[in-house]
Design an enzyme around this catalytic site. Structure first.
Site, short mmCIF file in Angstrom:
data_model
loop_
_atom_site.label_atom_id
_atom_site.label_comp_id
_atom_site.label_asym_id
_atom_site.label_seq_id
_atom_site.Cartn_x
_atom_site.Cartn_y
_atom_site.Cartn_z
N ALA A 108 -1.78 -8.22 -9.51
CA ALA A 108 -1.07 -9.16 -8.64
C ALA A 108 -0.27 -8.35 -7.63
O ALA A 108 -0.10 -7.13 -7.79
CB ALA A 108 -0.13 -10.05 -9.45
N LYS A 109 0.19 -9.00 -6.60
CA LYS A 109 1.14 -8.36 -5.68
C LYS A 109 1.87 -9.47 -4.96
O LYS A 109 1.35 -10.57 -4.78
CB LYS A 109 0.39 -7.48 -4.67
N GLY A 110 3.12 -9.16 -4.56
CA GLY A 110 3.90 -10.12 -3.80
C GLY A 110 4.53 -9.44 -2.61
O GLY A 110 4.58 -8.21 -2.55
#
Ligand code: GLU
Length: 420
Positions: A108-110
């Site tokens: 994931a990444k934000g």
């Protein structure tokens, strides 16, 4: 398949890497798009009251790449150039990185498009908390676990943890990693990424018969990863002769006093005005003759204009995606340069994040020595697997790393089946 959602050069670059690895693996066509495309994303508006009373709305994103091997895991980036396509690419790389290291996570990444240094401390706190509040339905200790990335740090993770915990009504330390040790963070997490970069660089130096005490290093980017990599390299006996950050690049052939540079940045935020080296251009820094070149900042700094000019023996990718596909093709042809690809080279960070999550879930904490011992064991295992894969497939180290990670994700998806 062309995406209507993710649209950026960095996303295209990650897709091209995937396509190449899928070809090498001869991956079934019914699996390809399933493994490649991010599973889901959330884009949010974060309105913040500024100190002067005005209101600014910032855009925030989170992309969860796949849900087939456990919760998703990955950092949170605060940078003015963040966009959904970049975050999606970074989430893909997290998937391959976690699978390669054997961690039970999807990637994931934000990110938030913001210059965090232009905000006051309290504006930054309001933005971090507002982002987490918007993300509450999308994250959790068993759903998606955030961590620091470019422009975020332990303090931001503490606010995230506090905001989420207030919402659920109990302390949920395992919802983020990279927290301060006093709040359920892990010993060794802060230095883990940079330490891992230095550890791999040293290990390959030794394989090539170069003594660390005879070796030189150049570090592009002097944030958490770059400065910790520099520190660890100096501890291994390597001479660091060049460093750079947003203020510019600095060269000192006699060897940089890394601790002094770190103290300078802690006081002045950047290296602007630092006198420990001669000012050179950013391009000249990347082209310095050295044994180890470690890009430790943003994507696509090694590209078709400079790839042929690099004069390092080892390119240790501390950053995610620092080398474009075109540059990669140039480097693969060059027998003098050995690339330690990002998804293995900087995996120390997420490995110790995993240790932090395990410690939080069990409420039992390890010493720094235990953490680093366990980290080195996993890094050694990854390197052995990488070299075995490279021999088996007769391919580049990048292709070996990608095929290892991607194959594990593909197998998980294939065995779980397509529902319904
Ligand atoms: N942001 C780091 C990375 O790109 C760390 C991620 C994590 O610890 O979850 O690997």
């Amino acid at each position: 398949m062309k995406s209507n959602i993710y649209n950026s050069l960095v996303f295209e670059m990650a897709c091209r890497q995937f396509d190449r690895a899928a070809d090498i693996l001869d991956m079934d066509t019914t699996l390809r798009e399933r493994v490649k495309m991010p599973k889901r994303c959330l884009a949010v508006s974060c309105p913040i009251r500024m100190d002067d009373g005005s209101v600014i709305v910032y855009e925030g994103f989170r992309v969860q790449h796949h849900l087939s091997m456990g919760p998703t895991k990955g950092g949170l980036r605060f940078h003015p150039k963040v966009d959904l396509g970049e975050v999606a690419a970074l989430s893909m790389w997290m998937s391959w990185k976690c699978a390669l290291a054997g961690l039970p996570y999807g990637g994931a990444k934000g990110g938030i498009s913001v210059d965090p240094y232009a905000l006051s401390h309290s504006e930054l706190e309001r933005l971090a908390r507002r982002y987490m509040q918007e993300m509450i339905p999308f994250v959790g200790p068993n759903v998606d676990i955030m961590a620091p990335d470019v422009g975020t740090n332990e303090q931001v993770m503490a606010w995230m943890m506090d905001t989420y915990s207030s919402y659920v009504g109990s302390n949920a330390t395992a919802v983020v990693t990279g927290k301060p040790v006093s709040l359920g963070g892990s010993e060794g997490r802060k230095e883990a990424t940079g330490f891992g970069v230095a550890y791999f660089a040293k290990s390959y130096l030794e394989d090539f018969g170069i003594k660390p005490s005879n070796a030189t290093a150049v570090i592009q980017g002097f944030g958490n990863v770059g400065s910790e990599a520099a520190k660890a390299l100096v501890n291994f006996g390597v001479k660091v002769i060049g460093i750079s950050d947003v203020s510019g690049a600095y060269h000192n052939p006699k060897g940089i006093d890394v601790d002094q540079a770190i103290r300078y940045v802690a006081k002045n935020r950047t290296l602007e005005g630092w006198k420990g080296g001669e000012r050179i251009s950013n391009e000249a820094l990347l082209e310095l003759k050295c044994d180890i070149l470690a890009p430790c900042a943003l994507e696509r700094v090694i590209n078709e204009t400079n790839a042929a000019k690099l004069q390092c023996r080892i390119l240790a990718e501390g950053a995610n995606g620092p080398t474009t596909n075109q540059a990669d093709a140039v480097l693969t042809e060059n027998d003098e340069i050995h690339v330690i690809p990002d998804i293995i080279c900087n995996s120390g960070g997420v490995i110790v994040s995993y240790f932090e999550w395990v410690q939080d879930l069990q409420s039992t904490f390890w010493t720094r020595e235990e953490v680093l011992n366990r980290l080195c064991k996993l890094l050694d295992r990854s390197k052995l697997e990488l070299e075995a894969q490279r021999k088996k497939l007769n391919c580049s180290r990048r292709e070996a790393a990608l095929t290892l990670g991607i194959h594990r994700v593909a197998e998980a998806k294939r065995i779980r089946g397509l529902f319904p």
